[in-house]
Design an enzyme around this catalytic site. Sequence first.
Site, PDB file in Angstrom:
ATOM      1  N   ASP A  67       1.226  -0.652  -0.171  1.00  0.00           N
ATOM      2  CA  ASP A  67       0.330  -0.019  -0.048  1.00  0.00           C
ATOM      3  C   ASP A  67       1.177   1.343   0.728  1.00  0.00           C
ATOM      4  O   ASP A  67       2.266   1.239   0.097  1.00  0.00           O
ATOM      5  CB  ASP A  67      -0.603  -0.138   1.093  1.00  0.00           C
ATOM      6  CG  ASP A  67      -1.564   0.909   1.184  1.00  0.00           C
ATOM      7  OD1 ASP A  67      -2.832   1.729   0.407  1.00  0.00           O
ATOM      8  OD2 ASP A  67      -1.738   1.439   2.852  1.00  0.00           O
ATOM      9  N   ASP A  69      -0.197   4.776   1.311  1.00  0.00           N
ATOM     10  CA  ASP A  69      -0.865   6.115   1.586  1.00  0.00           C
ATOM     11  C   ASP A  69      -0.698   5.026   3.588  1.00  0.00           C
ATOM     12  O   ASP A  69      -1.308   4.746   3.250  1.00  0.00           O
ATOM     13  CB  ASP A  69      -1.779   6.724   1.907  1.00  0.00           C
ATOM     14  CG  ASP A  69      -1.765   7.457   0.035  1.00  0.00           C
ATOM     15  OD1 ASP A  69      -1.152   7.724  -0.006  1.00  0.00           O
ATOM     16  OD2 ASP A  69      -2.997   8.255  -0.359  1.00  0.00           O
TER      17      ASP A  69
END
Length: 270
Positions: A67, A69
Amino acid sequence: MSGSVLSLARPAAATNGHNLLTKQLNCNGNGTTGGAAKTTVASAITPPKQPQLAAKVIQQSQIVCFDVDSTVICEEGIDELAEYCGKGSEVARVTKEAMGGAMTFQDALKIRLNIIRPTQQQVRDFIQERPSTLSKNVKRFVSHLKAEGKQVYLISGGFDCLIAPVANELGIPLKNVYANKMLFDYLGEYDSFDINQPTSRSGGKAEAIALIRKENSDDSLITMIGDGATDLEAVPPANYFIGFGGNVVRPEVYRRAQYYVTDFEQLMGQ
């Protein structure tokens, strides 16, 4: 699946007796894409869960997906863009409603972008003036993975224009980035976003990993690393999930994750 691998047990419950508290940390770990050091929220006392086994999972994986963020970078990109465009509080309200299950991921994304409506020039200026901050030790960890011959991907519900500088900083080819795409008209005004991207909708990270698996050997061992529930839900088709709490600890993810680390160094077997 060929080779010896660790068994994929059901996610363990959180360690009893540990309250998930938060504190401010300096997130300028071992490099940024530029700009000053920034602070972010992480747990004061959250212990990792089975970090040695998590490191073994990484050793056995052929493909590692991150991922972006609050995982690869300290910030939440769309929130930072909203603040830059003077729409931070309005977007924060929509984000809170979305987290409460009041709308789908795609609807929330549409509403937030319609509030921000960034121009192409604003996006360029934002990237230049507010470069993302790399999480502590992530650059070293990605270099370690590549040196071991592993493929590295970024899978994000954020936007490719914001993620491209991060991928470049980490030496990850843009073809290995799965993210959303903003669309602008011929004057550079915001128009919409590409709803055909898998990460534009709920369950999109699992879709992206299914595409990655299709491009590679079916028996490739794939591990997803992230801070959020959408990352956790990428298993399957990913074989393993490792929760990351170096920037922010999400209690539900911590509770459900079998493996959980707070520093990428914990995954390097050192």
